[in-house]
Design a protein around this motif. Structure first.
Motif, PDB file in Angstrom:
ATOM      1  N   LEU A  41       1.658   6.219  -7.581  1.00  0.00           N
ATOM      2  CA  LEU A  41       0.597   7.170  -7.932  1.00  0.00           C
ATOM      3  C   LEU A  41       1.143   8.580  -8.086  1.00  0.00           C
ATOM      4  O   LEU A  41       0.592   9.397  -8.821  1.00  0.00           O
ATOM      5  CB  LEU A  41      -0.499   7.157  -6.865  1.00  0.00           C
ATOM      6  CG  LEU A  41      -1.386   5.927  -6.831  1.00  0.00           C
ATOM      7  CD1 LEU A  41      -2.512   6.116  -5.844  1.00  0.00           C
ATOM      8  CD2 LEU A  41      -1.957   5.624  -8.205  1.00  0.00           C
ATOM      9  N   VAL A  62       0.847  -1.199   0.000  1.00  0.00           N
ATOM     10  CA  VAL A  62       0.000   0.000   0.000  1.00  0.00           C
ATOM     11  C   VAL A  62       0.879   1.244   0.000  1.00  0.00           C
ATOM     12  O   VAL A  62       0.603   2.232  -0.688  1.00  0.00           O
ATOM     13  CB  VAL A  62      -0.938   0.001   1.217  1.00  0.00           C
ATOM     14  CG1 VAL A  62      -1.802   1.240   1.207  1.00  0.00           C
ATOM     15  CG2 VAL A  62      -1.794  -1.235   1.227  1.00  0.00           C
ATOM     16  N   LEU A  80       2.116   1.871  -3.336  1.00  0.00           N
ATOM     17  CA  LEU A  80       1.135   2.520  -4.203  1.00  0.00           C
ATOM     18  C   LEU A  80       1.325   4.036  -4.220  1.00  0.00           C
ATOM     19  O   LEU A  80       1.155   4.688  -5.249  1.00  0.00           O
ATOM     20  CB  LEU A  80      -0.263   2.167  -3.701  1.00  0.00           C
ATOM     21  CG  LEU A  80      -1.420   2.766  -4.473  1.00  0.00           C
ATOM     22  CD1 LEU A  80      -1.564   2.053  -5.786  1.00  0.00           C
ATOM     23  CD2 LEU A  80      -2.703   2.669  -3.690  1.00  0.00           C
ATOM     24  N   VAL A  81       1.696   4.590  -3.068  1.00  0.00           N
ATOM     25  CA  VAL A  81       1.759   6.050  -2.956  1.00  0.00           C
ATOM     26  C   VAL A  81       2.750   6.626  -3.952  1.00  0.00           C
ATOM     27  O   VAL A  81       2.449   7.583  -4.668  1.00  0.00           O
ATOM     28  CB  VAL A  81       2.135   6.459  -1.516  1.00  0.00           C
ATOM     29  CG1 VAL A  81       2.261   7.960  -1.412  1.00  0.00           C
ATOM     30  CG2 VAL A  81       1.104   5.935  -0.541  1.00  0.00           C
TER      31      VAL A  81
END
Lengths: 479, 511
Positions: free
Chosen positions: A423, A416, A419-420
């Motif tokens: 993105l 997760v 993901l940062v």
């Protein structure tokens, strides 16, 4: 039992060596600044290797040369991935090196030498041959990184790479020598049978530590990762795309041959070490990547994190998990080449645009490529239905099946965090307003190749079987 | 001919291929073409969903329109789709709302309109996939893939603070769903299949159930969203473009409660029973506390966003009250609670979507969402005022609108358990009336507040069509919810009889 000389099992290596010599001589007599013939011959030999290798799929396992050499489904699949990765990397490299005065025959020759080294690594059945392949690979790569002589940062990288790589090779060799001292053999299958008859004593465990350190060094797994971001960052981008992806496939072959084929019986001694490296890599790679502003460095740290997930599969230590790891490393190579392909695509007119903020305006001025880069990022982040999701899923599945739910939860939680930063790239491309069009390469071949590579992330994502079944078959035939 | 039609696959892939086509022909000079293409695709999808409802045999609880193909053999993941009476209405809702979004964004979006429409069509297909998937990994693929277009919709076409909002939205929901993934992998291993309905008949120990419960809870509670993990929603809603808000409120929130129904309650019923009181308390907090928060908002979109959270609290209340009712052997009341929750899901889809569209209409003209910038709009926009009134009343739960039916059923069911739960739940009728109508009063009534309001023009033909469509839905289901209840009834009955029984021992489980 095994015939000593058997040309059929090293025909691919012989072919490549002959092709290399021919290309070397042809290159000598070339006046063409573009080195078109060298390039075409190089790619042609890779394609023919691929075609030849594809015939070998499904063949029986063959051992030869006093058991130093092995040819099985495992090596065939890995070699195919290596040819393909190298082919793509050279395709990407062409417009890049043309603008940077790197368009020399050596670029292609050294790449082919490193391919030869990798082929030897994955086909080795003795620790010495593994080491020989590794050195051939490493020396070619050091020279490749150093090819950009007039760049300070590239030279610095080359020296770092050389020193660090030499150190790692030393560790590996020292470990091998300790193991040889105890078992009296360097043949992988003989070490395995020694270990099934005898306990791994302290000396072998001691040697194993050095071997694991050497392997972790080569993968760039934490805590032996320090060299990796600097060298990926410092090397010319086309070479980074190559050294960050394809050699990892071969390194997996090496790790499997050494750790599982030789020390499979003693896996309680090395799986915890690999597990620690894996978790550290996941944690460190993901967290440090968060704060990077340079895309190349960000991708380097994300590579460390990916290696962590891959090692997690290796640490489970059963055949299903090895096929999952193999799946992961091939997918990783596919994504990483595409990822550094972005940087090659963004460098034009002999200038590098490596900052994440340099991608601003991509969504507005080059929406197609912005979309393609988004595919890469979400695939790396492991969002289904892109290909990056499936090997992650498989590794988590096997971790949970193995009872290591906590490790799976931690690894998944860090994805997760991953993901940062992925993105963040999408954000810069699409969401931040920008008036100026970013500079991009105008090479048509690069554009087409990059688009195909990115679309493959989706296509394979919709049918992951097309890769994974080969990975499974590689291990099914081992037993 | 219709029997052999892979109708669910068409519902998923038709809009996605339509979107691919739109991206292919996009370009500013072809805006008209892409708009009509998008409208045609979404209409075709909607008509398909109507055909599906027509063909659906609502006298049975069985899964229907089953498609089952091998997809990833090595992982034993199958491409299997099917619907029952619970998921089919949600698919129809999704398809209808997509049509509405396409019409409402006609000529409204200036920046890359073709991509905007394509993103919504892709979303439509993926959301239909979420509701239709019966393989849990396939479900997860749709569930995650859906985030990407929404991320882009908010990030590209959103308001000034869109980057923060969209990152928060994506990371929040992704964080939740990774726990879902772990739970699904674990269950897949236990059941030796990733089929959701095979997981339903799995016997699980109570400790494991509790862990799975929390994994599901994190994933779905974030999506619903339940208090206290609701904070992404107001941000996302406020920054999203109108169409994004509509889809977010009307459909994406329903996926959380759909997850409760499909996964959490049937797979871990014992843990859910143990935790039912906690869930009821969380739902009541959402209803009451978030209701008060909504009252304090000055931003219209934020107000409706908080109102959505409060109304979704009703859905979770209706779902989890059924455990308490079943423990007391009040099966009829439990059925009523679940049905009320389902009706509330559908009705809230229409109402919240309509309200966001109303705010969109105002925002398009005034470029402000602050209530204080408005006043006396009714003088300039009488037709709009009428529609807005219907939706505001429905949001407040006025009898005769669809908002009333679900809430009434849930309150009635909770009354069987405890007076106080029903009383706090019923608070929503007062609070929703307070914040919605107060907002309505401040925006619409009074003297014309300023020059800008003076310059307002009433809704045009296109907007009228959209509002008539939604108003009809709200009123029809308010006055005559029977068709909807009929479709759901056998599935809900089965859900109560077979899915919510204890999974600790094989005793009492349906075969």
């Amino acid at each position: 039992m095994t015939s000593s000389v058997n040309f059929s099992i090293i025909s691919a290596e012989i072919f490549l060596l002959v092709a290399l010599c021919v290309i070397m001589i042809v290159d000598l007599f070339q006046r063409d600044k573009e080195r078109k013939l060298t390039f075409l011959l190089t790619q042609l030999s890779l394609v023919s290797l691929f075609v030849m290798g594809a015939q070998d799929l499904g063949l029986e396992r063959q051992v030869g040369y006093s058991e130093h050499w092995i040819k099985d489904q495992f090596s065939t699949v890995l070699k195919l991935a290596i040819y393909l990765g190298t082919f793509v990397a050279l395709l990407y490299a062409r417009p890049f090196i043309r603008e940077r005065n790197l368009m020399r025959g050596e670029y292609y020759l050294l790449t082919l030498f490193s391919v030869l080294g990798m082929m030897i690594m994955v086909s080795a059945n003795s620790l010495l041959v593994v080491y020989l392949g590794l050195e051939l690979l490493s020396l070619s790569l050091y020279a490749l990184v150093a090819l950009q002589r007039d760049s300070n940062i590239a030279s610095e990288s080359a020296v770092k790479y050389f020193v660090m790589g030499g150190l790692a090779s030393g560790f590996l060799l020292y470990g091998i020598s300790l193991v040889y001292g105890m078992t009296g053999t360097i043949i992988i299958s003989e070490i395995a049978s020694y270990l099934s008859a005898n306990q791994a004593n302290l000396m072998i465990q001691f040697g194993l530590v050095f071997i694991v350190v050497g392997i972790a060094f080569k993968f760039g797994a934490a805590p032996f990762h320090m060299w990796l971001p600097d060298i990926y960052h410092g090397s010319p981008s086309s070479i980074t795309a190559y050294i960050s992806s394809v050699p990892k496939i071969a390194a997996f072959g090496m790790a499997f041959r050494i750790l599982e084929s030789s020390f499979g019986e003693a896996d309680i001694h090395w799986t915890p070490m690999i597990m620690i490296c894996a978790m550290l890599s996941i944690v460190l790679g993901n967290i440090v990547a968060l704060v990077q502003t340079n895309l190349k460095r960000m991708l380097s740290y994300s590579a460390i994190a990916h290696i962590g997930y891959f090692l997690l599969g290796l640490s489970i230590g059963n055949d299903e998990a090895y096929s999952a790891s193999m799946f992961y490393i091939i997918v990783y190579a596919l994504m990483t080449i595409a990822g550094f392909g972005i940087i090659i695509f963004m460098s034009s007119e002999n200038k590098d645009y490596q900052q994440i903020s340099d991608l601003r305006g991509m969504g507005r001025f080059h929406p197609w490529y912005a979309l393609m880069f988004t595919l890469i990022m979400v695939s790396m982040a492991g969002i289904p239905p892109f290909i990056g999701f499936w090997p992650k899923l498989e590794i988590f599945r096997l971790l949970i099946a193995d009872g290591q739910v906590l490790a799976a939860v931690v690894a998944i939680a860090f994805s997760v965090i991953g993901l940062v930063y992925y993105l963040k790239v999408v954000k810069e491309m699409f969401f931040v307003d920008c008036e100026d069009s970013p500079k991009v390469s105008n090479s048509r071949s690069l554009k087409i190749a990059l688009s195909i590579n990115c679309m493959l992330l989706l296509v394979f994502g919709l049918m992951p079987d097309s890769i994974y079944q080969y990975c499974i078959s590689a291990f099914a035939s081992l037993n | 001919m219709l029997e052999n039609l892979p109708i669910l696959s068409l519902l998923i892939w038709l809009p996605i291929f339509g979107a691919a086509l739109i991206i292919f022909v996009s370009g500013q000079e072809k805006l008209q073409v892409t708009q009509w293409l998008a409208l045609l695709t979404s209409l075709a999808t909607f008509i398909l969903s109507l055909i599906a409802i027509n063909e659906f045999d609502s006298s049975r609880y069985y899964l229907q329109f089953i498609e089952d193909k091998s997809w990833i053999e090595t992982l034993d993941v199958r491409y299997s789709l099917a619907v029952d009476g619970i998921s089919l209405p949600l698919i129809a809702l999704t398809s209808l709302m997509t049509v509405i979004v396409v019409i409402s964004s006609w000529n409204n979006i200036k920046l890359r309109a073709a991509h905007y429409l394509a993103a919504f069509l892709i979303m439509c297909g993926l959301m239909n996939g979420v509701f239709a998937a019966t393989d849990s990994i396939l479900f997860y693929v749709f569930w995650e893939a859906m985030l990407v277009p929404m991320f882009l919709i908010i990030g590209i076409w959103g308001g000034p603070n869109r980057i923060y909002a969209t990152l928060k939205f994506f990371i929040y929901t992704f964080f939740g769903s990774v726990f879902l993934l772990i739970a699904l992998i674990y269950l897949g291993k236990q059941a030796d299949s990733f089929n959701i309905f095979k997981m339903h008949s799995l016997l699980i120990e109570s400790d494991t159930q509790m862990l799975l419960f929390f994994a599901f809870l994190i994933a779905f509670a974030i999506k619903v969203p339940m208090w206290p993990v609701h904070t992404w929603l107001p941000d996302a809603h406020v920054q999203a473009p109108t169409g994004g808000s509509v889809i977010l409120a009307a459909i994406m929130l329903k996926m959380g409660t759909y997850g409760f129904i499909r996964f959490m309650m049937p797979i871990v019923p014992d843990a859910s029973l143990d935790m039912a009181n906690v869930m009821i308390v969380l739902s009541l907090i959402a209803v009451a506390y978030i209701g008060f928060v909504a009252l304090a908002q000055n931003d219209m979109k934020k107000l409706i966003a908080y109102s959505s959270i409060a109304h979704m609290g009703f859905v979770t209340l209706g779902l989890f009250i059924s455990f308490s009712l079943l423990a007391e052997k009040q099966v009829d009341a439990a059925i009523m609670g679940v049905q009320g929750a389902l009706i509330q899901m559908i009705s809230h889809g229409f109402i919240s979507g309509a309200l966001f569209l109303c705010i969109g209409v105002l925002y398009d003209r005034m470029h402000s969402r602050d209530i204080s910038d408005y006043g006396g709009v009714i003088n300039r926009m009488p037709q709009f005022a009428m529609f807005f009134m219907i939706f505001a009343m429905a949001n407040a739960g006025l009898p005769g609108t669809s908002g009333f039916v679900g809430e009434f059923m849930v309150i009635l069911a909770s009354f069987q358990v405890s007076f106080w739960i029903a009383a706090i739940g019923a608070l929503t009728l007062i609070l929703a009336a307070a914040y919605t109508l107060w907002m309505y009063k401040r925006v619409m009534f009074g003297d014309v507040a300023n020059e800008k309001v003076m310059g307002l023009e009433d809704i045009n033909m296109r907007e009228t069509i959209v509002f008539i469509l939604l108003a009809l839905m709200v009123l029809i289901f308010g006055l005559w919810p029977a068709p909807l209840l009929d479709i759901m009834a056998p599935s809900v009955q089965h859900f109560i009889d077979c899915n919510l029984v204890s999974k600790l021992s094989p005793e009492g489980m349906c075969s």
